[in-house]
Design a protein around this motif. Structure first.
Motif, PDB file in Angstrom:
ATOM      1  N   PHE A 122       0.839  -1.210   0.000  1.00 45.48           N
ATOM      2  CA  PHE A 122       0.000   0.000   0.000  1.00 45.48           C
ATOM      3  C   PHE A 122       0.871   1.257   0.000  1.00 45.48           C
ATOM      4  O   PHE A 122       2.030   1.231   0.440  1.00 45.48           O
ATOM      5  N   LEU A 123       0.271   2.362  -0.441  1.00 46.41           N
ATOM      6  CA  LEU A 123       0.903   3.668  -0.273  1.00 46.41           C
ATOM      7  C   LEU A 123       0.331   4.264   1.009  1.00 46.41           C
ATOM      8  O   LEU A 123      -0.865   4.099   1.283  1.00 46.41           O
ATOM      9  N   TYR A 124       1.181   4.937   1.804  1.00 47.38           N
ATOM     10  CA  TYR A 124       0.678   5.610   3.017  1.00 47.38           C
ATOM     11  C   TYR A 124       0.093   6.928   2.533  1.00 47.38           C
ATOM     12  O   TYR A 124       0.798   7.890   2.288  1.00 47.38           O
ATOM     13  N   HIS A 125      -1.223   6.971   2.410  1.00 49.88           N
ATOM     14  CA  HIS A 125      -1.876   8.026   1.646  1.00 49.88           C
ATOM     15  C   HIS A 125      -2.193   9.264   2.490  1.00 49.88           C
ATOM     16  O   HIS A 125      -2.073  10.391   2.031  1.00 49.88           O
ATOM     17  N   ASP A 126      -2.617   9.048   3.749  1.00 51.97           N
ATOM     18  CA  ASP A 126      -3.065  10.186   4.560  1.00 51.97           C
ATOM     19  C   ASP A 126      -3.167   9.777   6.022  1.00 51.97           C
ATOM     20  O   ASP A 126      -3.247   8.587   6.335  1.00 51.97           O
ATOM     21  N   LEU A 127      -3.203  10.790   6.893  1.00 52.37           N
ATOM     22  CA  LEU A 127      -3.418  10.524   8.314  1.00 52.37           C
ATOM     23  C   LEU A 127      -4.417  11.549   8.837  1.00 52.37           C
ATOM     24  O   LEU A 127      -4.227  12.755   8.651  1.00 52.37           O
ATOM     25  N   ILE A 128      -5.492  11.061   9.453  1.00 51.70           N
ATOM     26  CA  ILE A 128      -6.510  11.967  10.004  1.00 51.70           C
ATOM     27  C   ILE A 128      -6.525  11.775  11.516  1.00 51.70           C
ATOM     28  O   ILE A 128      -6.450  10.637  12.006  1.00 51.70           O
ATOM     29  N   ILE A 129      -6.600  12.881  12.234  1.00 52.39           N
ATOM     30  CA  ILE A 129      -6.644  12.778  13.699  1.00 52.39           C
ATOM     31  C   ILE A 129      -8.081  12.992  14.158  1.00 52.39           C
ATOM     32  O   ILE A 129      -8.726  13.973  13.779  1.00 52.39           O
ATOM     33  N   TRP A 130      -8.560  12.048  14.921  1.00 51.87           N
ATOM     34  CA  TRP A 130      -9.924  12.137  15.454  1.00 51.87           C
ATOM     35  C   TRP A 130      -9.809  12.546  16.923  1.00 51.87           C
ATOM     36  O   TRP A 130      -9.438  11.748  17.773  1.00 51.87           O
ATOM     37  N   ASP A 131     -10.090  13.820  17.167  1.00 51.95           N
ATOM     38  CA  ASP A 131      -9.945  14.406  18.497  1.00 51.95           C
ATOM     39  C   ASP A 131     -11.163  14.022  19.349  1.00 51.95           C
ATOM     40  O   ASP A 131     -12.288  14.347  19.001  1.00 51.95           O
ATOM     41  N   GLN A 132     -10.905  13.313  20.465  1.00 51.44           N
ATOM     42  CA  GLN A 132     -12.026  12.846  21.298  1.00 51.44           C
ATOM     43  C   GLN A 132     -12.023  13.491  22.685  1.00 51.44           C
ATOM     44  O   GLN A 132     -12.622  12.962  23.619  1.00 51.44           O
ATOM     45  N   ASN A 133     -11.333  14.633  22.806  1.00 50.92           N
ATOM     46  CA  ASN A 133     -11.233  15.274  24.122  1.00 50.92           C
ATOM     47  C   ASN A 133     -12.585  15.610  24.735  1.00 50.92           C
ATOM     48  O   ASN A 133     -12.769  15.501  25.938  1.00 50.92           O
ATOM     49  N   GLU A 134     -13.526  16.026  23.861  1.00 48.45           N
ATOM     50  CA  GLU A 134     -14.832  16.426  24.395  1.00 48.45           C
ATOM     51  C   GLU A 134     -15.610  15.246  24.974  1.00 48.45           C
ATOM     52  O   GLU A 134     -16.543  15.417  25.730  1.00 48.45           O
ATOM     53  N   GLN A 135     -15.231  14.019  24.536  1.00 49.22           N
ATOM     54  CA  GLN A 135     -15.999  12.854  24.995  1.00 49.22           C
ATOM     55  C   GLN A 135     -15.338  12.117  26.156  1.00 49.22           C
ATOM     56  O   GLN A 135     -15.843  11.121  26.632  1.00 49.22           O
ATOM     57  N   ARG A 136     -14.161  12.551  26.561  1.00 47.07           N
ATOM     58  CA  ARG A 136     -13.427  11.823  27.611  1.00 47.07           C
ATOM     59  C   ARG A 136     -13.119  12.731  28.788  1.00 47.07           C
ATOM     60  O   ARG A 136     -12.856  13.919  28.603  1.00 47.07           O
ATOM     61  N   SER A 137     -13.068  12.131  29.986  1.00 41.13           N
ATOM     62  CA  SER A 137     -12.606  12.939  31.112  1.00 41.13           C
ATOM     63  C   SER A 137     -11.101  12.739  31.256  1.00 41.13           C
ATOM     64  O   SER A 137     -10.550  11.743  30.804  1.00 41.13           O
ATOM     65  N   LEU A 138     -10.456  13.697  31.887  1.00 43.65           N
ATOM     66  CA  LEU A 138      -9.000  13.617  32.027  1.00 43.65           C
ATOM     67  C   LEU A 138      -8.633  12.927  33.331  1.00 43.65           C
ATOM     68  O   LEU A 138      -9.312  13.091  34.335  1.00 43.65           O
ATOM     69  N   VAL A 139      -7.551  12.129  33.287  1.00 41.79           N
ATOM     70  CA  VAL A 139      -7.018  11.589  34.540  1.00 41.79           C
ATOM     71  C   VAL A 139      -5.593  12.096  34.717  1.00 41.79           C
ATOM     72  O   VAL A 139      -4.922  12.451  33.746  1.00 41.79           O
TER      73      VAL A 139
END
Ligand SMILES: C[S@@+](CC[C@H](N)C(=O)[O-])C[C@H]1O[C@@H](n2cnc3c(N)ncnc32)[C@H](O)[C@@H]1O
Length: 416
Positions: free
Chosen positions: A361-378
């Motif tokens: 395969f060719l490494y075509h793209d990278l997308i970041i899925w930001d989930q900060n709003e759905q998780r609490s911080l520890v």
């Protein structure tokens, strides 16, 4: 607005009405809770009580803000409905020349590489699995990387999120899921008209270790303005995805969309949560519902990381065979921090990309899925080492070269 063709509005009126009702119900619920909290506040309350009420009001306010997205979607539907005939004609021309049937405007709107607007309402059946991705994520990827009538494949199907989206978006879909419990749950979700309204227009057949749901040949009003292959199908097989070539022909898949087990990270993170998070100075309020998928030896979620990567290699080779030249493979994964080892960051998304490259395969793209709003911080590493929370996933986008690209790659190799 005057030359809008009235007939074009028919499918939208119903859709907008439904969406508005969903929005109204969610908003009503939150507003009632907010009102109750506001009335609870009283200057004579103890300080601690006052503080609690304010904190809760703050949380409610955030929830109400997040509903803005739903309103935004309704606005987009209205804009879509109000297009003039000329605009529709121009867009249809654009749809014909793009591989995914998108207009130039849709193409641009989808080209952000950090996503923070993808979440779906959590239903009880999501908890039974614990690690599903949102329907919206599958829908967006299907829209970006395929067109109507194309074949979508998910080798780690879970509760069938990818194939459900494929069915609803006029694509064909094939899924494979090892765990009989999740196979049955997928069937239940797909056959329930409340969850999958389109099922009323389909025929269901089950034999051996799989089922097929095929849309009956009816005119699909919702796909006005596009050429709709309206008898598309989806299939699900209850099997080990190492047998995937038994179910798919070579060069047949336009887009593979999947989230594999993350080696034995789930088991490890449960141990971590018990040890590390419980002692955290910040209150333990992680609402994660993840749990191991099964105890089966065939379940890739029971393998230590190195063995898992080894097992993934031949699977990736087989996916390469069944994907069309020019087709895509999107792997949704999360990196991991191994707190027991000193070299603690496991770069899972890079390892996936590297295996992909090794099999062609060719490494075509990278997308970041930001989930900060759905998780609490520890609180991690406090007070001696500063660690961030792992609150994003990576969408590793691989692409099988086109025939011309393959020829060029071969030539380049021979030259070196
Ligand atoms: C991260 S979950 C996928 C969830 C899915 N994206 C969804 O939204 O429902 C990974 C799935 O892979 C399945 N699995 C594990 N080993 C497998 C194998 N060898 N073949 C097929 N499925 C497997 C697990 O049972 C689990 O349901």
């Amino acid at each position: 607005m005057n030359n809008i063709k009235e007939i074009n509005l028919i499918p939208y009126v119903d859709k907008i009405g439904k969406r508005f009702n969903e929005y109204k119900n969610s908003l009503d619920k939150e507003i009632t809770k907010l009102e109750q909290l506001i009335y609870k506040f009283n200057p004579n309350l103890e300080y601690k009580e006052q503080r609690k009420v304010i904190e809760n009001i703050f949380k409610m306010q955030n929830k109400i803000n997040s509903l803005k997205l739903q309103l935004e979607e309704i606005k987009q539907e209205i804009q879509l409905a109000e297009k003039t005939e000329e605009e529709i004609e121009k867009e249809n021309k654009q749809r014909q020349i793009t591989f995914n049937g998108m207009t130039a405007r849709e193409w641009a709107l989808h080209s952000r590489n950090v996503w923070n607007d993808v979440s779906s309402p959590r239903k009880d059946y999501h908890k039974e699995h614990g690690a599903v991705f949102p329907l919206k994520l599958a829908e967006r990827l299907i829209k970006m990387y395929s067109r109507e009538g194309d074949l979508i494949f998910d080798p780690f199907s879970g509760i069938g999120t990818t194939i459900k989206a494929a069915l609803e978006m006029n694509r064909n879909g094939i899924g494979i899921e090892l765990n009989p419990k999740f196979y049955e749950l997928t069937k239940q979700i797909l056959l329930d008209p409340k969850e999958t309204p389109i099922i009323d227009l389909c025929t269901f057949t089950e034999e051996n270790n799989g089922f097929i749901i095929q849309k009956n040949n009816v005119d699909d009003l919702l796909s006005l303005g596009t050429t709709s292959p309206n008898n598309n199908y989806i299939k699900l097989f209850n099997d080990d995805c190492r047998n995937l070539t038994n179910y798919l022909e070579a060069d047949s898949v336009q887009a593979l969309i999947t989230s594999p087990p993350y080696a034995d990270f789930i088991r490890k993170s449960i141990e971590d949560r018990e040890k590390v998070h419980k002692n955290s100075l910040i209150k333990f309020n992680n609402n994660s519902t993840v749990k191991p998928y099964s105890n089966s030896d065939l379940d890739l979620g029971n393998l230590p990381y190195d063995e898992f990567l080894e097992a993934l290699f031949p699977i990736m080779e087989d996916t390469y065979k069944v994907i069309k030249p020019g087709g895509y493979a999107i792997w949704v994964v999360k990196d991991y921090k191994d707190k027991e080892n000193f070299s603690s960051y496991l770069d899972f998304h890079t390892d996936i990309a590297n295996i992909g490259k090794k099999v062609g395969f060719l490494y075509h793209d990278l997308i970041i899925w930001d989930q900060n709003e759905q998780r609490s911080l520890v609180l991690l590493g406090y007070p001696s080492k500063f660690h961030t929370n792992q609150n994003c996933s990576f969408l590793v986008v691989l692409r099988k070269p086109t025939i011309d690209e393959m020829k060029q790659i071969r030539k380049d190799k021979e030259r070196n």
